[in-house]
Design a protein around this motif. Structure first.
Motif, PDB file in Angstrom:
ATOM      1  N   ALA A  80     -22.772  -5.369 -45.630  1.00 39.61           N
ATOM      2  CA  ALA A  80     -21.996  -4.735 -44.568  1.00 39.61           C
ATOM      3  C   ALA A  80     -22.017  -5.526 -43.272  1.00 39.61           C
ATOM      4  N   VAL A  81     -22.927  -6.474 -43.134  1.00 39.81           N
ATOM      5  CA  VAL A  81     -23.026  -7.226 -41.885  1.00 39.81           C
ATOM      6  C   VAL A  81     -22.480  -8.646 -42.005  1.00 39.81           C
ATOM      7  N   PHE A  82     -21.827  -8.970 -43.114  1.00 41.75           N
ATOM      8  CA  PHE A  82     -21.294 -10.328 -43.252  1.00 41.75           C
ATOM      9  C   PHE A  82     -19.787 -10.319 -43.478  1.00 41.75           C
ATOM     10  N   ASP A  83     -19.342 -10.064 -44.706  1.00 34.79           N
ATOM     11  CA  ASP A  83     -17.921 -10.176 -45.034  1.00 34.79           C
ATOM     12  C   ASP A  83     -17.033  -9.243 -44.217  1.00 34.79           C
ATOM     13  N   THR A  84     -17.413  -7.990 -44.137  1.00 35.51           N
ATOM     14  CA  THR A  84     -16.558  -7.017 -43.451  1.00 35.51           C
ATOM     15  C   THR A  84     -16.393  -7.343 -41.968  1.00 35.51           C
ATOM     16  N   PRO A  85     -17.464  -7.611 -41.207  1.00 34.91           N
ATOM     17  CA  PRO A  85     -17.264  -7.977 -39.798  1.00 34.91           C
ATOM     18  C   PRO A  85     -16.459  -9.274 -39.624  1.00 34.91           C
ATOM     19  N   LEU A  86     -16.660 -10.234 -40.529  1.00 40.64           N
ATOM     20  CA  LEU A  86     -15.870 -11.470 -40.441  1.00 40.64           C
ATOM     21  C   LEU A  86     -14.388 -11.179 -40.629  1.00 40.64           C
ATOM     22  N   LEU A  87     -14.062 -10.365 -41.608  1.00 42.53           N
ATOM     23  CA  LEU A  87     -12.670 -10.019 -41.868  1.00 42.53           C
ATOM     24  C   LEU A  87     -12.081  -9.220 -40.703  1.00 42.53           C
ATOM     25  N   GLU A  88     -12.831  -8.252 -40.177  1.00 46.91           N
ATOM     26  CA  GLU A  88     -12.349  -7.472 -39.039  1.00 46.91           C
ATOM     27  C   GLU A  88     -12.092  -8.365 -37.827  1.00 46.91           C
TER      28      GLU A  88
END
Length: 103
Positions: A80-88
């Protein structure tokens, strides 16, 4: 898209963004570029050889998600602290969405 309970893969989205055009939206970290220098020529070509404009890809990905994902839309990624924040963060820079009244 996939069904976690069954592992069934549903429609997929794939696009290759133009690396030079992507630099308009931010610079990659030095460590990331160093990592890529250690990868195969084929992998580097796949990662950096795209021709699509980032804004066009962002809009197409938003449309894909809206079309193929039931609500609630829950991303599956590398924590939850890698891919999703990068995409957002990428969406916010490349294709910001204007808030509509009531949102």
């Amino acid at each position: 898209m996939f069904e976690p309970a069954t592992g069934r893969v549903r429609p997929t989205f794939y696009a290759r963004i133009d690396y030079q055009a992507a630099l308009k939206y931010g610079e990659p970290e030095a460590e990331t570029l160093q990592w890529w220098q250690k990868q195969s020529d084929e992998a580097c070509h796949e990662a950096f050889g795209g021709k699509a404009r980032p804004d066009v890809v962002a809009r197409a990905l938003r449309t894909f998600i809206a079309t193929h994902c039931a609500k609630p839309r829950v991303p599956w990624g590398n924590g939850a602290v890698f891919d999703t924040p990068l995409l957002e963060s990428w969406f916010a820079r490349v294709d910001p969405q204007k808030k509509r009244p009531g949102q």
